[in-house]
Design a protein around this motif. Structure first.
Motif, PDB file in Angstrom:
ATOM      1  N   ILE A 113       4.199 -17.519  47.710  1.00  0.00           N
ATOM      2  CA  ILE A 113       5.452 -16.900  48.158  1.00  0.00           C
ATOM      3  C   ILE A 113       5.137 -15.668  49.010  1.00  0.00           C
ATOM      4  O   ILE A 113       5.724 -15.461  50.075  1.00  0.00           O
ATOM      5  N   LEU A 116       4.079 -16.775  52.377  1.00  0.00           N
ATOM      6  CA  LEU A 116       5.186 -17.324  53.177  1.00  0.00           C
ATOM      7  C   LEU A 116       6.117 -16.229  53.671  1.00  0.00           C
ATOM      8  O   LEU A 116       6.721 -16.347  54.737  1.00  0.00           O
ATOM      9  N   GLN A 117       6.226 -15.174  52.908  1.00  0.00           N
ATOM     10  CA  GLN A 117       7.041 -14.037  53.361  1.00  0.00           C
ATOM     11  C   GLN A 117       6.440 -13.429  54.618  1.00  0.00           C
ATOM     12  O   GLN A 117       7.154 -13.096  55.568  1.00  0.00           O
ATOM     13  N   ARG A 119       4.603 -14.965  56.749  1.00  0.00           N
ATOM     14  CA  ARG A 119       4.819 -15.913  57.842  1.00  0.00           C
ATOM     15  C   ARG A 119       6.239 -15.801  58.380  1.00  0.00           C
ATOM     16  O   ARG A 119       6.471 -15.779  59.596  1.00  0.00           O
ATOM     17  N   LEU A 120       7.170 -15.702  57.459  1.00  0.00           N
ATOM     18  CA  LEU A 120       8.582 -15.606  57.830  1.00  0.00           C
ATOM     19  C   LEU A 120       8.842 -14.336  58.648  1.00  0.00           C
ATOM     20  O   LEU A 120       9.537 -14.357  59.666  1.00  0.00           O
ATOM     21  N   ALA A 121       8.249 -13.260  58.205  1.00  0.00           N
ATOM     22  CA  ALA A 121       8.425 -11.988  58.909  1.00  0.00           C
ATOM     23  C   ALA A 121       7.822 -12.070  60.301  1.00  0.00           C
ATOM     24  O   ALA A 121       8.437 -11.652  61.291  1.00  0.00           O
ATOM     25  N   GLU A 124       9.806 -13.628  63.001  1.00  0.00           N
ATOM     26  CA  GLU A 124      10.862 -12.783  63.566  1.00  0.00           C
ATOM     27  C   GLU A 124      10.293 -11.540  64.239  1.00  0.00           C
ATOM     28  O   GLU A 124      11.049 -10.650  64.636  1.00  0.00           O
ATOM     29  N   GLY A 125       8.972 -11.478  64.286  1.00  0.00           N
ATOM     30  CA  GLY A 125       8.343 -10.346  64.942  1.00  0.00           C
ATOM     31  C   GLY A 125       8.254  -9.084  64.108  1.00  0.00           C
ATOM     32  O   GLY A 125       7.923  -8.014  64.609  1.00  0.00           O
ATOM     33  N   PHE A 126       8.553  -9.204  62.842  1.00  0.00           N
ATOM     34  CA  PHE A 126       8.494  -8.036  61.955  1.00  0.00           C
ATOM     35  C   PHE A 126       7.078  -7.826  61.421  1.00  0.00           C
ATOM     36  O   PHE A 126       6.343  -8.777  61.185  1.00  0.00           O
ATOM     37  N   ILE A 127       6.729  -6.561  61.216  1.00  0.00           N
ATOM     38  CA  ILE A 127       5.538  -6.232  60.444  1.00  0.00           C
ATOM     39  C   ILE A 127       6.000  -5.787  59.066  1.00  0.00           C
ATOM     40  O   ILE A 127       6.678  -4.774  58.931  1.00  0.00           O
ATOM     41  N   LEU A 128       5.643  -6.573  58.073  1.00  0.00           N
ATOM     42  CA  LEU A 128       6.147  -6.312  56.725  1.00  0.00           C
ATOM     43  C   LEU A 128       5.436  -5.148  56.070  1.00  0.00           C
ATOM     44  O   LEU A 128       4.228  -4.986  56.211  1.00  0.00           O
ATOM     45  N   GLU A 129       6.213  -4.364  55.370  1.00  0.00           N
ATOM     46  CA  GLU A 129       5.620  -3.242  54.642  1.00  0.00           C
ATOM     47  C   GLU A 129       5.705  -3.488  53.134  1.00  0.00           C
ATOM     48  O   GLU A 129       4.759  -3.250  52.414  1.00  0.00           O
ATOM     49  N   ARG A 130       6.850  -3.957  52.702  1.00  0.00           N
ATOM     50  CA  ARG A 130       7.016  -4.232  51.282  1.00  0.00           C
ATOM     51  C   ARG A 130       8.188  -5.173  51.113  1.00  0.00           C
ATOM     52  O   ARG A 130       8.933  -5.430  52.050  1.00  0.00           O
ATOM     53  N   HIS A 131       8.351  -5.629  49.898  1.00  0.00           N
ATOM     54  CA  HIS A 131       9.502  -6.493  49.639  1.00  0.00           C
ATOM     55  C   HIS A 131       9.910  -6.361  48.197  1.00  0.00           C
ATOM     56  O   HIS A 131       9.160  -5.858  47.361  1.00  0.00           O
ATOM     57  N   ILE A 132      11.106  -6.807  47.938  1.00  0.00           N
ATOM     58  CA  ILE A 132      11.625  -6.844  46.581  1.00  0.00           C
ATOM     59  C   ILE A 132      12.184  -8.227  46.346  1.00  0.00           C
ATOM     60  O   ILE A 132      13.020  -8.700  47.125  1.00  0.00           O
TER      61      ILE A 132
ATOM     62  N   LEU B  97      15.474  -9.548  56.337  1.00  0.00           N
ATOM     63  CA  LEU B  97      14.404  -8.721  56.876  1.00  0.00           C
ATOM     64  C   LEU B  97      15.066  -7.439  57.352  1.00  0.00           C
ATOM     65  O   LEU B  97      16.032  -7.492  58.117  1.00  0.00           O
ATOM     66  N   ILE B 113      10.018 -21.061  50.444  1.00  0.00           N
ATOM     67  CA  ILE B 113      10.062 -19.932  49.513  1.00  0.00           C
ATOM     68  C   ILE B 113      11.065 -20.207  48.408  1.00  0.00           C
ATOM     69  O   ILE B 113      10.799 -19.978  47.222  1.00  0.00           O
ATOM     70  N   LEU B 116       9.564 -22.577  45.971  1.00  0.00           N
ATOM     71  CA  LEU B 116       8.508 -21.964  45.159  1.00  0.00           C
ATOM     72  C   LEU B 116       9.085 -21.015  44.111  1.00  0.00           C
ATOM     73  O   LEU B 116       8.517 -20.848  43.038  1.00  0.00           O
ATOM     74  N   LEU B 134      14.544  -8.989  49.546  1.00  0.00           N
ATOM     75  CA  LEU B 134      14.651  -8.020  50.637  1.00  0.00           C
ATOM     76  C   LEU B 134      13.259  -7.749  51.164  1.00  0.00           C
ATOM     77  O   LEU B 134      12.369  -7.357  50.405  1.00  0.00           O
ATOM     78  N   MET B 135      13.081  -7.960  52.443  1.00  0.00           N
ATOM     79  CA  MET B 135      11.768  -7.709  53.055  1.00  0.00           C
ATOM     80  C   MET B 135      11.900  -6.557  54.039  1.00  0.00           C
ATOM     81  O   MET B 135      12.671  -6.629  54.996  1.00  0.00           O
ATOM     82  N   TYR B 136      11.142  -5.507  53.790  1.00  0.00           N
ATOM     83  CA  TYR B 136      11.215  -4.308  54.620  1.00  0.00           C
ATOM     84  C   TYR B 136       9.996  -4.201  55.521  1.00  0.00           C
ATOM     85  O   TYR B 136       8.876  -4.480  55.093  1.00  0.00           O
ATOM     86  N   GLY B 137      10.236  -3.796  56.747  1.00  0.00           N
ATOM     87  CA  GLY B 137       9.129  -3.628  57.673  1.00  0.00           C
ATOM     88  C   GLY B 137       9.614  -3.038  58.977  1.00  0.00           C
ATOM     89  O   GLY B 137      10.639  -2.376  59.018  1.00  0.00           O
ATOM     90  N   LEU B 138       8.846  -3.290  60.031  1.00  0.00           N
ATOM     91  CA  LEU B 138       9.239  -2.783  61.345  1.00  0.00           C
ATOM     92  C   LEU B 138       9.642  -3.944  62.236  1.00  0.00           C
ATOM     93  O   LEU B 138       8.912  -4.926  62.370  1.00  0.00           O
ATOM     94  N   PRO B 140      10.512  -5.779  65.896  1.00  0.00           N
ATOM     95  CA  PRO B 140       9.742  -5.781  67.144  1.00  0.00           C
ATOM     96  C   PRO B 140       9.969  -4.533  67.989  1.00  0.00           C
ATOM     97  O   PRO B 140       9.019  -3.899  68.436  1.00  0.00           O
ATOM     98  N   GLN B 143       8.304  -1.314  66.671  1.00  0.00           N
ATOM     99  CA  GLN B 143       6.848  -1.281  66.578  1.00  0.00           C
ATOM    100  C   GLN B 143       6.216  -0.560  67.759  1.00  0.00           C
ATOM    101  O   GLN B 143       5.131  -0.005  67.654  1.00  0.00           O
TER     102      GLN B 143
END
Ligand code: MN
Ligand code: MN
Ligand code: ZN
Ligand code: ZN
Lengths: 145, 145
Positions: A113, A116-117, A119-121, A124-132, B97, B113, B116, B134-138, B140, B143
């Motif tokens: 999981i 895959l998170q 990959r999903l991010a 969308e072009g996101f750089i993941l920092e954390r998740h809940i 995201l 996901i 799983l 909830l996925m937190y990040g930056l 596009p 960035q």
DNA sequence: TCCATATTGATATTGAATTTCATTTTCATG
DNA sequence: CATGAAAATGAAATTCAATATCAATATGGA
């Protein structure tokens, strides 16, 4: 007393920040660690109060903040808005299964999981920092009632 | 005016529950639908207030509750405790995201996901009812700054 | 020991959300 | 149409967790 390592760790953090050691802080840390995870501030307050009746509510909040800042504990905000504090010191990231009936919380991690998170991010072009990830349902015991 | 279908749907819900149609409720619904998702109650209040200056804060909250109850909108509680309301009528489940810098929210679903999560829950004997991811990040744009 | 500074706990304050309540509106009935 | 019971409204009061204030106390380096 127990939790010498965590106490030392907390104390060095305190020294480092030019803060001061206090009986209250150490008591709160000890009671936080002694008890199973996922306490609310109020639950912790009541437990500390038992051994240390003069303690104030603010000291609980202030100490919890310090414990979060130094990485001993971490805040978990649930679906219904309640905030619970959990052990972070030498605990890895994990997600939660939460029983809707009895409130039991099971800590889980699924590396797939997590992958895959990412990959999903990335998609969308996101750089993941954390998740809940909070998963709500019925625990085995509560299913039979 | 727009959103006839949703308004009819809301009105039947209201009739069904022996509640009463009101101008305020319809205005709030329309403005909620007109605007992009994920508003806070306060943001919605301000927007409604522009067209309908006499509206009270409580009516916003009361109407949002009704809209949630009937499935037109749903509450999303973020990491920092803020509650945002999003469209649910004819919208499927999705996760989010969220950009830590600009707050942009992208709606995503990954069937793998979701699957799983079920597997993970089953492994612990849980029957899953719902989940929040909830996925937190930056994002596009953020960035490059 | 001294004393600047951090900490404490009682209390007050905040801010989002809810409740209360007098007034207004809705709508089924005649 | 009227009528009136019941629901809805908005202003104000209240709630509740969390935070800020502040005088008194504790800590720890010199
Ligand atoms: Mn946990
Ligand atoms: Mn959404
Ligand atoms: Zn259970
Ligand atoms: Zn951004």
């Amino acid at each position: 007393m127990a939790f010498e390592e965590e106490k030392k760790f907390f104390e060095s953090y305190i020294r480092e920040k030019n803060l001061k050691w206090s009986e209250q802080r150490m008591q709160i840390l000890e009671i936080f660690l002694r008890n199973k995870k996922h306490l609310t501030a109020d639950e912790l307050y009541r437990m500390v109060k038992e051994k240390f009746p003069s303690v104030g509510y603010s000291t609980i909040y202030r100490t919890l903040k310090l414990l979060c800042d130094c990485g001993i504990c971490s805040e978990l905000r649930l679906d219904d808005g309640t905030i619970r504090f959990e052990h972070l010191y030498r605990h890895k990231h994990h997600d939660h299964l939460i029983c809707l009936k009895c409130g039991r919380m099971v800590e889980v991690v699924d590396p797939e999981i997590e992958k895959l998170q990412e990959r999903l991010a990335k998609k969308e072009g996101f750089i993941l920092e954390r998740h809940i990830l909070l998963m709500y349902g019925l625990c085995p015991k509560c299913q039979s009632k």
